[in-house]
Scaffold this active site. Structure first.
Site, short mmCIF file in Angstrom:
data_model
loop_
_atom_site.label_atom_id
_atom_site.label_comp_id
_atom_site.label_asym_id
_atom_site.label_seq_id
_atom_site.Cartn_x
_atom_site.Cartn_y
_atom_site.Cartn_z
N GLY A 55 42.88 -16.03 27.91
CA GLY A 55 42.47 -17.42 27.95
C GLY A 55 43.43 -18.32 28.70
O GLY A 55 43.15 -19.51 28.88
N HIS A 56 44.58 -17.73 29.13
CA HIS A 56 45.57 -18.51 29.87
C HIS A 56 45.66 -18.07 31.33
O HIS A 56 46.63 -18.37 32.01
CB HIS A 56 46.95 -18.35 29.23
CG HIS A 56 46.98 -18.67 27.77
ND1 HIS A 56 46.58 -19.89 27.28
CD2 HIS A 56 47.36 -17.93 26.69
CE1 HIS A 56 46.71 -19.89 25.95
NE2 HIS A 56 47.18 -18.72 25.59
N ASP A 109 53.30 -13.48 19.00
CA ASP A 109 53.90 -12.80 20.14
C ASP A 109 55.31 -12.32 19.81
O ASP A 109 55.69 -11.19 20.13
CB ASP A 109 53.97 -13.75 21.34
CG ASP A 109 52.62 -14.06 21.96
OD1 ASP A 109 51.59 -13.73 21.32
OD2 ASP A 109 52.58 -14.60 23.06
N HIS A 218 47.20 -23.71 23.49
CA HIS A 218 46.08 -23.34 22.63
C HIS A 218 45.35 -24.57 22.12
O HIS A 218 44.51 -24.47 21.23
CB HIS A 218 46.57 -22.53 21.42
CG HIS A 218 47.38 -21.33 21.79
ND1 HIS A 218 48.76 -21.35 21.83
CD2 HIS A 218 47.01 -20.08 22.15
CE1 HIS A 218 49.20 -20.16 22.19
NE2 HIS A 218 48.17 -19.38 22.40
#
Length: 330
Positions: A55-56, A109, A218
């Protein structure tokens, strides 16, 4: 929702299949979710591995190739990859000179890359880790303890990637990556919320005519919400926040980054305002990069990242790179 997808459950797998078809110079494991440069492992070279939620894009898979990352691990949308992915990536790129994990400061992460380092070391791979935490907007958030990792990830991956490409040892590549992170600061602004495929609706409520100052990648809340501002007013606020924290005494690299849905026409206009503020604050700009590089799906908005550089860091920034999303000098 109107998205160019089949079903939400296969978005990442479908994107990886398309990436493999578009970039045969990469080795894309669509099942194991690992993207590796085709010539890995490169003899005598430290391997660089990064990753994070999808999504990035183009972060991180779009930055795999000579002069930057050796491998990237895409998770599900806005979800960390799992330790097994990262351990597989480390094994695929290890030439015996060690592997550097570049990790954005998001709790999932950090935990998963820590576990992956243990797995890789159990298999005889020497691993070092660098945490990217450049965002000045907030300390602690929905996803993070401490500052979030955002646009400086690109600077760390590019400059450390050039150092590794030159054959520098793991300790030196790690030191350069840390130096870049410590010299970088970012600030982001949302003009609209993003929509995840699984949810099918905006991830947060941003009424018409308002913007969010200091968001994360996000869509996490920022410092404050205001009525819509002009490009110049946004640049005054965002660049001011970065400079007040960074206080540069040397030239900077400037990244004017789109969050995914902002056209280049607007980004270049915003860059003009960013350059104005930097000139007014007597900050010398060594290089500027404008475009959508560290995005948040279909969010409209932008972020500004500045990295103070010396001669060595600037030389490594200018060094050749050949990846799907960043390439020059080759």
């Amino acid at each position: 929702m109107r998205m160019l997808i089949n079903v939400p459950e296969t978005v990442v797998a479908d994107a990886l299949r398309g990436m493999a078809a578009a970039h045969p110079e990469l080795s894309v494991d669509t099942e194991g979710r690992v993207i590796v440069r085709g010539d890995a492992p490169v003899a005598g070279k430290v391997g660089l591995v990064s990753g994070g939620g999808s999504g990035h894009e183009p972060l991180h898979g779009g930055f795999v190739g000579p002069g930057m990352l050796d491998a990237a691990c895409p998770g599900e949308v806005f979800t960390s990859p799992v330790p097994d992915q990262m351990a597989r990536a480390a094994a695929a790129v290890d030439s015996g000179k060690g592997v550097l994990f570049i990790v954005k400061n998001y709790t999932g992460d950090v935990l998963n890359f820590d576990m992956a380092a243990e797995l890789a070391e159990d298999e005889g791979v020497q691993v070092a880790k660098v945490l990217v935490n450049d965002d000045v907007a907030v300390t602690d958030s929905l996803y993070t303890a401490g500052r979030r990792g955002t646009g400086a990830t690109l600077f760390v991956e590019k400059i450390a990637g050039a150092a590794a490409e030159e054959g520098m040892p793991l300790e030196r590549v790690e030191s350069i990556a840390r130096q870049v992170n410590e010299a970088s600061r970012s600030f982001g602004v949302a003009l609209s919320a993003c929509t995840t495929p699984a949810k099918g609706s905006p991830t947060f409520d941003l009424p018409p005519g308002e913007l969010e100052l200091g968001i994360g990648i996000h869509g996490e809340p920022g410092r404050e919400r205001r009525r819509m501002m002009t490009s110049g007013e946004i640049a005054d606020f965002a660049v001011g926040a970065v400079l007040d924290d960074l206080k540069p005494s040397a030239p900077v690299l400037a990244l004017v980054n789109g969050m995914g849905a902002t056209p280049l026409l607007e980004l270049y206009g915003f860059n003009a305002e960013v350059q104005r503020v930097l000139a007014e604050r007597q900050v010398s700009v060594a290089r500027t990069l404008v475009g959508n590089y560290v995005t948040s799906l279909d969010m409209a908005g932008c972020s500004v990242t500045l990295c103070q550089v010396n001669d060595e860091l600037l030389r490594l920034w200018d060094a050749p790179v050949q990846t799907p999303a960043l390439r020059w000098g080759r």
